[in-house]
Write a protein that holds these residues in place. Structure first.
Motif, short mmCIF file in Angstrom:
data_model
loop_
_atom_site.label_atom_id
_atom_site.label_comp_id
_atom_site.label_asym_id
_atom_site.label_seq_id
_atom_site.Cartn_x
_atom_site.Cartn_y
_atom_site.Cartn_z
N ARG A 254 -44.40 -13.15 -86.20
CA ARG A 254 -44.87 -13.92 -85.03
C ARG A 254 -46.35 -13.64 -84.74
O ARG A 254 -47.09 -14.55 -84.36
CB ARG A 254 -44.02 -13.58 -83.81
CG ARG A 254 -42.59 -14.07 -83.90
CD ARG A 254 -41.85 -13.82 -82.59
NE ARG A 254 -40.42 -14.08 -82.70
CZ ARG A 254 -39.59 -14.04 -81.68
NH1 ARG A 254 -40.03 -13.74 -80.45
NH2 ARG A 254 -38.30 -14.26 -81.85
N SER B 253 -52.97 -17.07 -87.06
CA SER B 253 -53.30 -18.25 -87.88
C SER B 253 -53.53 -19.48 -87.02
O SER B 253 -54.29 -20.38 -87.39
CB SER B 253 -52.19 -18.52 -88.90
OG SER B 253 -51.00 -18.95 -88.26
N GLU B 254 -52.90 -19.51 -85.84
CA GLU B 254 -53.06 -20.66 -84.93
C GLU B 254 -54.41 -20.64 -84.21
O GLU B 254 -54.89 -21.68 -83.78
CB GLU B 254 -51.92 -20.66 -83.90
CG GLU B 254 -50.57 -21.03 -84.49
CD GLU B 254 -49.42 -20.77 -83.52
OE1 GLU B 254 -49.69 -20.22 -82.42
OE2 GLU B 254 -48.27 -21.09 -83.86
N ASP B 255 -55.00 -19.45 -84.08
CA ASP B 255 -56.27 -19.33 -83.38
C ASP B 255 -57.09 -18.20 -84.00
O ASP B 255 -56.80 -17.03 -83.77
CB ASP B 255 -56.04 -19.05 -81.89
CG ASP B 255 -57.34 -19.02 -81.08
OD1 ASP B 255 -58.43 -19.02 -81.70
OD2 ASP B 255 -57.27 -18.96 -79.84
N ARG C 149 -58.15 -14.88 -82.41
CA ARG C 149 -57.19 -13.79 -82.21
C ARG C 149 -57.23 -12.77 -83.35
O ARG C 149 -56.49 -11.79 -83.33
CB ARG C 149 -55.78 -14.36 -82.09
CG ARG C 149 -55.57 -15.22 -80.85
CD ARG C 149 -54.21 -15.90 -80.91
NE ARG C 149 -53.97 -16.73 -79.74
CZ ARG C 149 -53.06 -17.70 -79.68
NH1 ARG C 149 -52.31 -17.96 -80.75
NH2 ARG C 149 -52.90 -18.39 -78.57
N GLN C 150 -58.06 -13.01 -84.34
CA GLN C 150 -58.16 -12.11 -85.48
C GLN C 150 -58.42 -10.69 -84.99
O GLN C 150 -59.32 -10.45 -84.19
CB GLN C 150 -59.28 -12.55 -86.42
CG GLN C 150 -59.32 -11.80 -87.74
CD GLN C 150 -58.12 -12.11 -88.62
OE1 GLN C 150 -57.71 -13.25 -88.73
NE2 GLN C 150 -57.57 -11.08 -89.25
N ARG D 116 -48.60 -12.69 -86.97
CA ARG D 116 -49.35 -13.36 -88.05
C ARG D 116 -49.51 -14.85 -87.75
O ARG D 116 -50.58 -15.43 -87.93
CB ARG D 116 -48.63 -13.15 -89.38
CG ARG D 116 -49.38 -13.72 -90.59
CD ARG D 116 -48.54 -13.61 -91.86
NE ARG D 116 -48.13 -12.25 -92.09
CZ ARG D 116 -46.89 -11.89 -92.43
NH1 ARG D 116 -45.94 -12.81 -92.57
NH2 ARG D 116 -46.59 -10.63 -92.65
N ARG D 117 -48.44 -15.46 -87.27
CA ARG D 117 -48.47 -16.89 -86.94
C ARG D 117 -49.45 -17.16 -85.80
O ARG D 117 -50.22 -18.12 -85.83
CB ARG D 117 -47.07 -17.36 -86.56
CG ARG D 117 -46.95 -18.87 -86.32
CD ARG D 117 -45.54 -19.22 -85.87
NE ARG D 117 -44.53 -18.71 -86.77
CZ ARG D 117 -43.39 -18.15 -86.39
NH1 ARG D 117 -43.11 -18.02 -85.11
NH2 ARG D 117 -42.51 -17.74 -87.29
N ALA D 118 -49.43 -16.29 -84.78
CA ALA D 118 -50.32 -16.47 -83.63
C ALA D 118 -51.78 -16.37 -84.04
O ALA D 118 -52.63 -17.12 -83.53
CB ALA D 118 -50.00 -15.43 -82.55
#
Length: 241
Positions: free
Chosen positions: A80, A86-88, A91-92, A82-84
Motif C-alpha cells: 500500500r 507511485s500515485e504521487d 511522497r517519495q 509503494r502504491r501511494a
C-alpha cells in the motif's frame, strides 16, 4: 482461567511539531504503534497506511499462525505504501516505523513484529526490559562498541533509522513469547523513549495500575521534557479471566 489482553492507547502531537505523524491501534488481540516520516502529509499517510494494514489482524488467531499473520500485515502495508508513492512522486521517501504485538486466541502465546525505532517494553515482576532493538544508526554504533548506550541517547543522529516501511522489501524482526498474568507491555514512539529514561518508565508502569492514567502520565512526562516530537503510547496488560 484464561489470559486476556487489555489495552489503552493515546497520542499527542507534542509541543514543537505542527501535526501528529504517529498512529496506533489498541485492540483486544492486537496493539501497534507507527511513527511516520518523510514530510508532513506523507508521514501522516505512511503511519495511517501501516496501522490500517495490520488492524484486520485484531481477531482470534491460532498461536501457530501469529508470525505469519504479522508477516502478511507488514507485506500488505509495504504494498500500500509503494502504491501511494507511485500515485504521487512528492511522497517519495515517506515511510513509517511499526511495532506490533499479536495475542493468540488461546492466551498461551504472543508474537511481536518490529521495524524502525518505535519500541516495545515488557514490565514483568518489577523489572522493565526493552524487547525490541532499534533499527537506527546509533544502535549500530552501540553494537559495534563505538559509543555507549548513554552516548546514543544524546547523539545528534539518533533519529536516523536504518530500516522502515517505505514500499521496499524490509527485514522486520519477529519474536514469540509466553505471556504471564500480570505482564504489562508498553509500546511507544521515540517521542517518549528519547526523552524519558527507562527507570522513570518503570516507575510509572508500576505506580499507575489504571491503564488510561498510566498512558496519560507517560505523555505528560514527555511533554514536561520538552515534547520535541509526537508522542504515542499503548499500555497493554495481560490479565486472568
Amino acid at each position: 482461567m484464561t489470559l486476556k489482553l487489555r489495552s489503552v492507547g493515546t497520542s499527542d502531537r507534542g509541543l514543537i511539531r505542527s501535526g501528529n505523524q504517529d498512529a496506533l491501534h489498541a485492540g483486544t488481540w492486537l496493539v501497534a504503534v507507527a511513527d511516520g516520516m518523510g514530510g508532513m502529509a506523507a508521514g501522516d499517510l505512511a503511519s495511517a497506511i501501516a496501522i490500517e494494514a495490520v488492524a484486520p489482524l485484531d481477531r482470534e488467531t491460532p498461536e501457530d499462525a501469529l508470525v505469519a499473520a504479522l508477516q502478511s500485515g507488514i507485506q500488505e502495508a509495504t504494498v500500500r505504501i509503494r502504491r501511494a508513492v507511485s500515485e504521487d512522486p512528492e511522497r517519495q521517501g515517506m515511510g513509517t516505523t511499526l511495532t506490533a504485538l499479536l495475542f493468540a486466541r488461546t492466551g498461551s502465546c504472543l508474537a511481536l513484529a518490529h521495524v524502525g525505532d518505535s519500541r516495545a517494553y515488557l514490565y514483568r515482576e518489577g523489572v522493565l526490559k526493552q524487547i525490541t532493538r532499534d533499527d537506527t544508526f546509533v544502535q549500530m554504533l552501540v553494537d559495534q562498541g563505538v559509543i555507549t548506550a548513554d552516548q546514543a541517547s544524546s547523539h545528534p543522529r539518533r533519529a536516523v533509522v536504518t530500516q522502515a516501511l517505505q514500499g521496499d522489501e524490509v527485514s522486520p524482526t519477529y519474536a514469540t513469547m509466553v505471556p504471564w498474568a500480570g505482564d504489562r507491555w508498553l509500546l511507544c514512539s521515540d517521542g517518549l523513549s528519547n526523552v524519558v529514561r527507562p527507570d522513570t518508565l518503570a516507575e510509572v508502569l508500576a505506580e499507575y495500575p489504571d491503564q488510561t492514567a498510566c498512558a496519560r502520565r507517560l505523555i505528560d512526562l514527555a511533554l514536561r521534557a520538552g515534547g520535541p516530537d509526537n508522542v504515542t503510547v499503548v499500555v497493554a496488560d495481560i490479565v486472568e479471566e
